[in-house]
Scaffold this motif. Structure first.
Motif, short mmCIF file in Angstrom:
data_model
loop_
_atom_site.label_atom_id
_atom_site.label_comp_id
_atom_site.label_asym_id
_atom_site.label_seq_id
_atom_site.Cartn_x
_atom_site.Cartn_y
_atom_site.Cartn_z
N LEU A 8 14.04 -1.57 -3.18
CA LEU A 8 12.75 -1.66 -3.88
C LEU A 8 12.58 -3.02 -4.55
N LYS A 9 13.70 -3.65 -4.86
CA LYS A 9 13.64 -4.98 -5.49
C LYS A 9 13.03 -5.99 -4.51
N ALA A 10 13.43 -5.91 -3.24
CA ALA A 10 12.90 -6.85 -2.24
C ALA A 10 11.39 -6.71 -2.15
N GLN A 11 10.92 -5.47 -2.20
CA GLN A 11 9.47 -5.27 -2.12
C GLN A 11 8.78 -5.83 -3.37
N ILE A 15 5.75 -9.26 -4.11
CA ILE A 15 4.41 -9.16 -4.73
C ILE A 15 4.53 -9.34 -6.25
N GLN A 16 5.56 -10.04 -6.67
CA GLN A 16 5.91 -10.09 -8.10
C GLN A 16 4.77 -10.54 -9.00
N SER A 17 4.10 -11.63 -8.63
CA SER A 17 3.12 -12.16 -9.60
C SER A 17 1.93 -11.21 -9.74
N GLU A 18 1.44 -10.65 -8.63
CA GLU A 18 0.30 -9.72 -8.78
C GLU A 18 0.74 -8.43 -9.48
N MET A 19 1.96 -8.00 -9.22
CA MET A 19 2.44 -6.77 -9.86
C MET A 19 2.62 -6.97 -11.36
N GLY A 184 10.49 5.65 -3.90
CA GLY A 184 11.01 5.32 -2.57
C GLY A 184 10.09 5.69 -1.43
N LYS A 185 8.94 6.30 -1.73
CA LYS A 185 8.03 6.70 -0.66
C LYS A 185 7.36 5.47 -0.03
N ASN A 186 6.70 5.66 1.12
CA ASN A 186 6.08 4.50 1.79
C ASN A 186 5.04 3.83 0.91
N LEU A 187 4.35 4.62 0.09
CA LEU A 187 3.53 4.07 -0.99
C LEU A 187 4.12 4.65 -2.27
N GLY A 188 4.85 3.83 -3.00
CA GLY A 188 5.60 4.36 -4.14
C GLY A 188 5.20 3.69 -5.45
N SER A 346 10.58 -1.83 4.89
CA SER A 346 9.84 -2.87 5.58
C SER A 346 10.51 -4.24 5.50
N GLU A 347 11.14 -4.52 4.36
CA GLU A 347 11.71 -5.87 4.13
C GLU A 347 13.06 -6.06 4.81
N MET A 348 13.59 -5.05 5.48
CA MET A 348 14.87 -5.22 6.17
C MET A 348 14.74 -6.34 7.18
N THR A 349 15.74 -7.21 7.24
CA THR A 349 15.68 -8.31 8.21
C THR A 349 16.21 -7.82 9.56
N HIS A 350 15.85 -8.55 10.59
CA HIS A 350 16.36 -8.20 11.92
C HIS A 350 17.88 -8.23 11.93
N TYR A 351 18.42 -9.19 11.18
CA TYR A 351 19.88 -9.30 11.12
C TYR A 351 20.49 -8.02 10.51
N GLN A 352 19.85 -7.53 9.44
CA GLN A 352 20.38 -6.31 8.80
C GLN A 352 20.31 -5.11 9.74
#
Ligand SMILES: Cc1ncc(COP(=O)(O)O)c(C=O)c1O
Length: 364
Positions: A8-11, A15-19, A184-188, A346-352
């Motif tokens: 949730l931190k990555a998400q 959007i930190q400044s607007e949040m 943790g929901k898709n819209l949380g 959503s923020e998972m990288t391809h590498y992860q």
């Protein structure tokens, strides 16, 4: 490398400044309960769903229970629910005064529509389909049965924000739909929050009243209700996140595709049926030795989870009441021993993703 189950931190950082601005505006205008942010969320969620009413409330369990009462569930009424879900789906039936009647699931974890009719009695009042893991139930087939028997339908959309069925949003087929905005929901949200959605004016009117102590207008308590209001900060968080939901949903779907292409055939992978937009709240695989695989992934610092290890009818709170056995719910009982939810956000990288998938492949 540690791979969390969700991040949730990555998400938040994306959007930190607007949040920060949105949350600070609630603190500075002190509209802590309901208020303009909750009103705005109700309006924009109704637009997003293409539905007439959204009623913001405190969580997705209350929203199920309140909607059942608003739809007219009476003590002793039977409500059909799937054998695999989070307990809220069945629990809300009981707390609304009804009796949960469980139906086994299909290989895709969703309620087995072909088994619904055999559980209908003259006390059956409603069905709660659950779009589990973000994979939508075939609502056209389910509504055909509900209409044939004159049953109400309440869609449990806690895990299925933005899922669609032949282009139509999950949550718009039944008489009402219930959403959870648990973090943790898709819209949380950033705490507990929920939402009730319906096109029926009367259901909306009663649900809105129940969620606010039965008031229809200040100090006009037309019934007893409860305190289930959304707070201003949660509404501000949801208002900030809603415009990003589509991008995040596509991110989840891309990650699911990547898992699909890398994972080998030793695991059973989730499939998306044609015309049914899966939003991958969870990416759930199946494996013979689920516990062994889970332990090996844990050693590699990959967090996983099981949703859910025991089918609802086999939970102690229901076996003590209804005396169900595994033989009554053979598909759910078998799947519950095999399922494993891999990290998905959503923020998972391809590498992860590749790292997780490679570990699953390497261990079996
Ligand atoms: C299928 C389902 N229904 C209902 C709920 C209840 O939502 P909440 O936790 O907001 O009460 C959840 C939440 O986990 C869920 O997954």
């Amino acid at each position: 490398m540690h791979i969390p189950f969700v991040d949730l931190k990555a998400q938040y950082l994306s959007i930190q400044s607007e949040m920060d601005k949105a949350i600070f505006s609630i603190i500075s205008n002190t509209s802590f309960i309901g208020g303009p942010a909750a009103d705005a969320f109700e309006k924009s969620y109704s637009e997003f769903m293409g539905m007439k009413h959204t009623i913001a409330c405190a969580n997705g369990t209350d929203s199920l229970e309140i909607l059942l009462v608003a739809m007219g569930i009476q003590p002793g009424d039977e409500v059909i629910v799937p054998a695999i879900s989070w307990i809220s789906t069945a629990e809300a039936v009981t707390t609304a005064g009804g009796v949960p009647v469980f139906v086994d699931v299909n290989e895709d974890f969703l309620i087995d529509i072909s088994k619904i009719e055999e559980r209908i009695t003259n006390r059956t009042k409603a069905i709660i389909p659950v779009h589990l893991y973000g994979n939508p139930v075939d609502m056209n087939a389910l509504m055909a049965i509900a209409n044939k028997h004159g049953l109400l339908v309440l869609e449990d959309c806690a895990q299925s924000h933005a899922a669609t069925i032949h282009g139509q949003k999950a949550g718009t087929f039944g008489h009402a739909a219930s959403f959870s905005f648990y973090p943790g929901k898709n819209l949380g949200a950033y705490g507990d929050a929920g939402g009730m959605v319906t096109n029926h004016d009367e259901i909306a009117k009663i649900a809105r009243a129940i969620a606010n102590h039965g008031q229809e207008g200040k100090h006009n308590h037309t019934r007893e209700g409860r305190n289930s209001r959304m707070d201003g900060i949660q509404a501000a968080v949801l208002n900030t996140k809603l415009p990003h939901l589509e991008t995040w949903t596509e991110g989840r779907r891309k990650n699911a595709q990547l898992y699909h292409s890398i994972l080998n055939e030793n695991v059973v992978k989730p499939i998306e049926r044609e015309g049914f937009r899966h939003v991958f709240h969870l990416y759930v695989i199946q494996h013979e030795d689920r516990d062994g695989l889970m332990a090996k992934l844990k050693e590699a610092q990959i967090d996983t989870a099981v949703h859910y290890p025991v089918p609802l009818p086999l939970m102690p709170c229901y076996t003590s009441r209804f005396h169900h056995t595994e033989a009554d719910y053979p598909v759910a009982a078998r799947l519950a021993k095999r399922i494993l939810s891999l990290p998905m956000y959503s923020e998972m990288t391809h590498y992860q993703i590749a790292y997780v998938a490679a570990h699953v492949n390497a261990n079996y």
